[in-house]
Design an enzyme around this catalytic site. Sequence first.
Site, short mmCIF file in Angstrom:
data_model
loop_
_atom_site.label_atom_id
_atom_site.label_comp_id
_atom_site.label_asym_id
_atom_site.label_seq_id
_atom_site.Cartn_x
_atom_site.Cartn_y
_atom_site.Cartn_z
N HIS A 99 0.82 -1.22 0.00
CA HIS A 99 0.00 0.00 0.00
C HIS A 99 0.85 1.27 0.00
O HIS A 99 1.91 1.35 0.62
CB HIS A 99 -0.92 0.01 1.24
CG HIS A 99 -0.13 0.08 2.52
ND1 HIS A 99 0.20 1.27 3.11
CD2 HIS A 99 0.43 -0.90 3.28
CE1 HIS A 99 0.91 1.03 4.20
NE2 HIS A 99 1.06 -0.28 4.33
N HIS A 108 12.30 -1.48 -12.87
CA HIS A 108 12.08 -2.91 -13.06
C HIS A 108 12.09 -3.56 -11.68
O HIS A 108 13.12 -3.55 -10.99
CB HIS A 108 13.18 -3.53 -13.94
CG HIS A 108 13.03 -5.00 -14.14
ND1 HIS A 108 14.03 -5.76 -14.70
CD2 HIS A 108 12.01 -5.86 -13.87
CE1 HIS A 108 13.62 -7.03 -14.76
NE2 HIS A 108 12.41 -7.11 -14.26
#
Length: 170
Positions: A99, A108
Site C-alpha cells: 500500500h 524494473h
Amino acid sequence: MNNLKRLGSDDVLLQKYHPDEVDLVNGLGSLPSKDLQWKLYERFTSLGYLFTSVISPHAILSGYVELGQGVQIMAGVIVQAGARIGDNTLLNTGCIVEHDCCIGPHNHLAPGASLSGGVTTGICVHIGTGANVIQNLNIGDHAVIGAGTTIARDVPPHQTLIPARNRIIS
Ligand SMILES: CC(C)(COP(=O)(O)OP(=O)(O)OC[C@H]1O[C@@H](n2cnc3c(N)ncnc32)[C@H](O)[C@@H]1OP(=O)(O)O)[C@@H](O)C(=O)NCCC(=O)NCCS
C-alpha cells in the site's frame, strides 16, 4: 507467438504508421544498468506514439492504484491500495508492491521482489529478484538493489547494493 505478423524494424514502424494509427507495447525486458527499454520508450513517446499497458489476468491489483502509461504487470504480481506505478515500469512475475508505494518511471521490479508499504523509488531503479524493502524508505534514481538484498535504510541515487553478511546486533 508463431502466428503473429512481423511488421518490421522500428524504422519501418515510423515510416508506415502514424502515431494516431497504432498503440505500442514495450516488450523489452531490462537488466541493471541497461537503458534500452527506457530509450526505446523515450524515442517513440517523443514522436507522439502512445504505449499501452499490459496487465496479466493473473495479477491482483487493488481498485485504488494509479498506473502510468505503458506499464507491464506480469502474472502473480500484487499491487495494494494507494500505490502508484510510473510510466514504462515493469512489475515482473510475483513481485509485491504494498500500500501507498510510489514507484517511479522506467523501474524494473524483478521476479519475487517485495516492497513494504510507503516505499518510494526514483527513475530507472532496478529491484533485483527476491529483494525486500522495508516500509517508508526511499530508493534513489538509477539505484540497483541486488538479487536477494534486504534494504533497511534509504538508498542514494546510482548506488548498487548486494546482501550484507549476517551480523549480530544484540
Ligand atoms: C547486484 C548486481 C547488479 C551486481 O552485478 P555486477 O556489478 O555484475 O557484480 P558481479 O557479478 O561482478 O559481482 C561482484 C561481487 O558481488 C557478489 N554479488 C553480486 N550480486 C550479488 C547478489 N545479488 N547477492 C550476493 N552476492 C552478490 C558476486 O558474487 C561478486 O563477489 P566476489 O567479488 O566475492 O566474487 C547483480 O549481481 C544482481 O543482483 N542483479 C540482479 C539480477 C536480477 O534481478 N535479475 C532479474 C532478471 S528478470
